[in-house]
Design a protein around this motif. Structure first.
Motif, PDB file in Angstrom:
ATOM      1  N   ALA A 174       0.684  -1.021   0.130  1.00  0.00           N
ATOM      2  CA  ALA A 174       0.198  -0.143  -0.084  1.00  0.00           C
ATOM      3  C   ALA A 174       0.876   1.289   0.020  1.00  0.00           C
ATOM      4  O   ALA A 174       1.846   1.044   0.600  1.00  0.00           O
ATOM      5  N   ASP A 175       0.499   2.361  -0.630  1.00  0.00           N
ATOM      6  CA  ASP A 175       1.563   3.431  -0.707  1.00  0.00           C
ATOM      7  C   ASP A 175       0.936   4.235   0.375  1.00  0.00           C
ATOM      8  O   ASP A 175       0.114   4.137   1.282  1.00  0.00           O
ATOM      9  N   ASN A 187      -2.728   5.358   1.113  1.00  0.00           N
ATOM     10  CA  ASN A 187      -3.880   4.253   1.241  1.00  0.00           C
ATOM     11  C   ASN A 187      -3.512   3.442   2.509  1.00  0.00           C
ATOM     12  O   ASN A 187      -4.442   2.913   3.197  1.00  0.00           O
ATOM     13  N   VAL A 188      -2.370   3.608   3.222  1.00  0.00           N
ATOM     14  CA  VAL A 188      -2.194   2.689   4.384  1.00  0.00           C
ATOM     15  C   VAL A 188      -3.068   2.860   5.548  1.00  0.00           C
ATOM     16  O   VAL A 188      -3.430   2.154   6.269  1.00  0.00           O
ATOM     17  N   HIS A 210      -6.005   3.324   5.593  1.00  0.00           N
ATOM     18  CA  HIS A 210      -7.472   2.449   5.481  1.00  0.00           C
ATOM     19  C   HIS A 210      -7.151   1.110   5.953  1.00  0.00           C
ATOM     20  O   HIS A 210      -8.073   0.428   6.357  1.00  0.00           O
ATOM     21  N   ALA A 211      -5.944   0.526   6.120  1.00  0.00           N
ATOM     22  CA  ALA A 211      -5.675  -0.754   6.644  1.00  0.00           C
ATOM     23  C   ALA A 211      -5.962  -0.548   8.265  1.00  0.00           C
ATOM     24  O   ALA A 211      -6.324  -1.792   8.899  1.00  0.00           O
ATOM     25  N   ASN A 222     -13.526  -0.202   2.285  1.00  0.00           N
ATOM     26  CA  ASN A 222     -12.536   0.860   2.225  1.00  0.00           C
ATOM     27  C   ASN A 222     -11.010   0.309   2.206  1.00  0.00           C
ATOM     28  O   ASN A 222     -10.203   0.762   1.692  1.00  0.00           O
ATOM     29  N   PRO A 275      -9.900  -2.111  -1.400  1.00  0.00           N
ATOM     30  CA  PRO A 275      -9.551  -1.619  -2.914  1.00  0.00           C
ATOM     31  C   PRO A 275      -8.015  -1.017  -2.658  1.00  0.00           C
ATOM     32  O   PRO A 275      -7.566  -0.748  -3.812  1.00  0.00           O
ATOM     33  N   ILE A 276      -7.549  -1.010  -1.695  1.00  0.00           N
ATOM     34  CA  ILE A 276      -6.032  -0.664  -1.490  1.00  0.00           C
ATOM     35  C   ILE A 276      -5.226  -1.727  -1.793  1.00  0.00           C
ATOM     36  O   ILE A 276      -4.002  -1.641  -2.016  1.00  0.00           O
ATOM     37  N   ALA A 313      -3.340  -4.568  -4.517  1.00  0.00           N
ATOM     38  CA  ALA A 313      -2.948  -4.865  -5.751  1.00  0.00           C
ATOM     39  C   ALA A 313      -4.193  -5.936  -6.118  1.00  0.00           C
ATOM     40  O   ALA A 313      -4.883  -6.672  -5.270  1.00  0.00           O
TER      41      ALA A 313
END
Lengths: 500, 119
Positions: free
Chosen positions: A151-152, A155-156, A158-159, A231, A234-235, A237
């Motif tokens: 994740a970039d 986006n991280v 959202h984890a 959410n 989608p982050i 791959a």
């Protein structure tokens, strides 16, 4: 019979091997594909064989027999799930091969995927509640790491909600294990099942059943506990997203099915009723969420929820046919959902984005991809004779027979809205005129990707057309999962040290 | 013994749920640490009242305490230790990237652009 351990040891051994073999290379991927392919084949043959003879495979680990030792049990339901997990992992690995060079992916991706597979497979075949907890933890910690691995920075975050809710869920599961031990005096599924008629009066039983249901509703993403899912998925791959979308929530559904049918007493009507209504709410809210999104992976992530709702409704109805429908629906859903995520990835590959406002022109560029998408989308919406129709049809007929008219109406509305949101992807990505940047047909990747997706579409089409055969296996699986006495007998018959 | 344990477990659960519901991710982490301890203590109380019983390794005299919950707790402690370590590292990465660990600030831009999760 030592076969059950294969499904745990083989992925774990390959994960460790791949972990030591850090350098990304082609042969590493080939090893991954060979192992998952072998696991899939072994599981499919086991499923067919077990369903034909209506038997179970039981292994006492360390030759300690139940209820003292940990047992691994493969019944047709577990074997079906094992084949699905192997198949999904295989297709995701193949997709990753066509998507980028070995150097493009993080060196830890394949080992972590195998650890994830280990946890998933162990939770399918374990015959012990605490072992199930351990399996879930293996699965979850690998899923956290995979989620954040690539994740970039944007986006991280959202984890984090995904982690937080799953951590609380795991702790509640641990508490449920404690209560189960005090209610049943054992954590072995067979031992618990054999006492299910004696614990009905125990005042702790509703608490235990409710807590277990809460835990697995969180894992499966049922209303009102699903906010972590749309959410976070989608982050990932594309190939990993497809695997998560296909398998992870279904592990929760499988465990719900296993616990409510095989382990807990069948008389918990209030709980089944609650589950059915939660399923109904999940269908509606999930599909409304899907309608509100405008990028492909967001829509598909919300769809997972709405489909989970159908499965929960089927479990909640709790008739043999409804449970068969649930199994049928899981088989259909995992393949269709994974392949739709892969279609989403191919759209991103061709258009450079999966934002539906900026995609288009794909029907002219690649009608094959369009046809695959249509087949899978219509199957998801439940158009006959595609695979999604049969599960839905059975759920509707059982729902009507049980007099649950409101829930059946909700399921129908959710079906129509599913069609609408699929239409949104169809109009945005396939029929809309090509964007100014054009369709990147010079990208060499899309042809093999489309070929892979069409082979998945063929599998799902085959399930739809050959449904009689699949139905028979699913029916045996559901009936055998409900047969508590048979399960207990099979587990206790296998001799080893110990025993009561 | 049982009553005191029950009160302690209840108190720990209360505190940890309060912490988990807060906005700061660091507090959520602390909440999780407390929550897993509360769960372990709860499991321990499932082996029944220990008064008058021996440790399971001593053979002579009296009944042994049920050792199974203790074995379960050992496993659970190891697992929650691993998960906590992972969570700390993730929080550190979040802090390095975003210079904040508050959920309200992290997700603020999100609500403005409503394009969440898109790559």
């Amino acid at each position: 019979m030592n076969l059950p351990i294969l499904f745990v040891v083989l992925p774990m051994a390959s994960a460790i091997l791949l972990l030591l073999w850090r350098k990304p290379s082609k042969s590493r991927r080939i090893l991954g594909m060979v192992v998952t392919g072998f696991l899939t084949l072994a599981a499919v043959f086991t499923a067919i064989d077990l369903a034909a003879n209506a038997t179970r495979l039981v292994l006492n680990l360390g030759a300690w027999s139940a209820p003292l030792g940990i047992v691994l049990v493969i019944d047709p339901l577990a074997a079906i799930m094992l084949s699905l997990s192997g198949f999904t992992a295989l297709t995701c690995l193949i997709y990753a091969v066509f998507e980028g060079t070995p150097k493009a992916e993080h060196p830890l991706r394949i080992p972590l995927l195998f650890f994830l597979l280990t946890g998933i497979n162990l939770s399918f075949i374990t015959g012990d509640l605490f072992n199930l907890f351990v399996a879930f933890e293996i699965m979850l910690i690998s899923s956290y790491s995979l989620l954040t691995l690539e994740a970039d920075d944007r986006n991280v975050k959202h984890a984090f909600p995904y982690l937080a809710i799953n951590l609380v869920g795991s702790t509640l599961f641990l508490i449920a294990c404690g209560i189960a031990y005090s209610v049943f005096g054992s954590l072995n599924f067979a031992h618990m099942a054999s006492q299910s008629s004696q614990v009905l009066e125990n005042p702790l039983l509703p608490a235990l059943a409710g807590l277990l249901m809460l835990v697995f509703c969180v894992k499966a993403g049922l209303f009102p506990l699903y906010f972590w899912l749309p959410n976070s998925y989608p982050i990932l791959a594309t190939p990993l997203g497809a695997f998560y979308a296909g398998m992870l929530t279904k592990v929760g559904v499988y465990v719900l099915l296993r616990l409510l049918t095989t382990v807990m007493p069948h008389e918990l009507n209030y709980l089944h009723q609650l589950l059915a209504w939660m399923g109904g709410a999940t269908m509606i809210f999930g599909v409304i969420g899907a309608v509100s999104r405008h990028y492909v992976r967001g829509i598909l992530s919300f769809h997972i929820l709405s489909q989970i709702g159908y499965m929960a409704l089927a479990i909640g109805l709790f008739t043999p046919l409804a449970l068969t429908a649930c199994v049928l629906y899981i088989i259909h859903h995992i393949i269709v959902k994974a392949s739709l995520f892969l279609v989403g990835g191919t759209i991103t590959c061709l258009n450079g984005t999966d934002d539906l406002n900026r995609t288009g022109g794909l029907w002219k560029a690649t009608p094959v991809l369009g046809i695959c998408f249509l087949l899978q989308a219509l199957s998801l919406a439940g158009i006959p004779p595609l695979s999604g129709f049969w599960g839905k049809f059975l759920i509707f007929s059982e729902g009507l027979a049980a007099g649950e008219y409101v829930l059946v109406a909700a399921a129908l509305i959710a079906g129509i809205l599913t069609l609408y949101s699929m239409l949104k992807i169809w109009l945005g990505a396939f029929w809309a005129p090509a964007p100014e940047s054009g369709v990147r047909l010079d990208d060499p990747r899309w042809k093999p990707l489309t070929a892979l997706i069409s082979s998945m579409a063929l599998v799902s089409l085959a399930i739809g057309l050959g449904v009689e055969w699949v139905f028979r296996i699913a029916n045996t699986a559901a009936l055998m999962a409900m047969d508590q006495a048979g399960y207990t007998r099979a587990v206790f018959e296998v001799l080893g040290k110990g025993g009561l | 013994m049982q009553i005191e344990t029950a009160i302690l477990v209840g108190f720990l659960f209360g505190v940890s749920i309060y912490l988990v519901l807060m906005k700061s991710f660091v507090r959520i982490l602390f909440g999780f640490v407390l929550l897993s301890n509360a769960a372990n203590l709860f499991l321990l109380s499932m082996s029944g009242d220990p008064s008058g019983k021996n440790a399971p390794i001593i053979r002579e005299g009296g009944l042994p305490v049920d050792p199974l919950p203790q074995a379960l707790i050992l496993t659970a402690i190891v697992i929650s230790f691993g998960v906590t370590a992972y969570l700390v590292v993730l929080l550190y990465r979040l802090f390095l990237d975003q210079k904040t660990t508050s959920a309200a600030e992290l997700f603020r831009e999100e609500t403005e652009s409503e394009n969440g999760g898109k790559r």
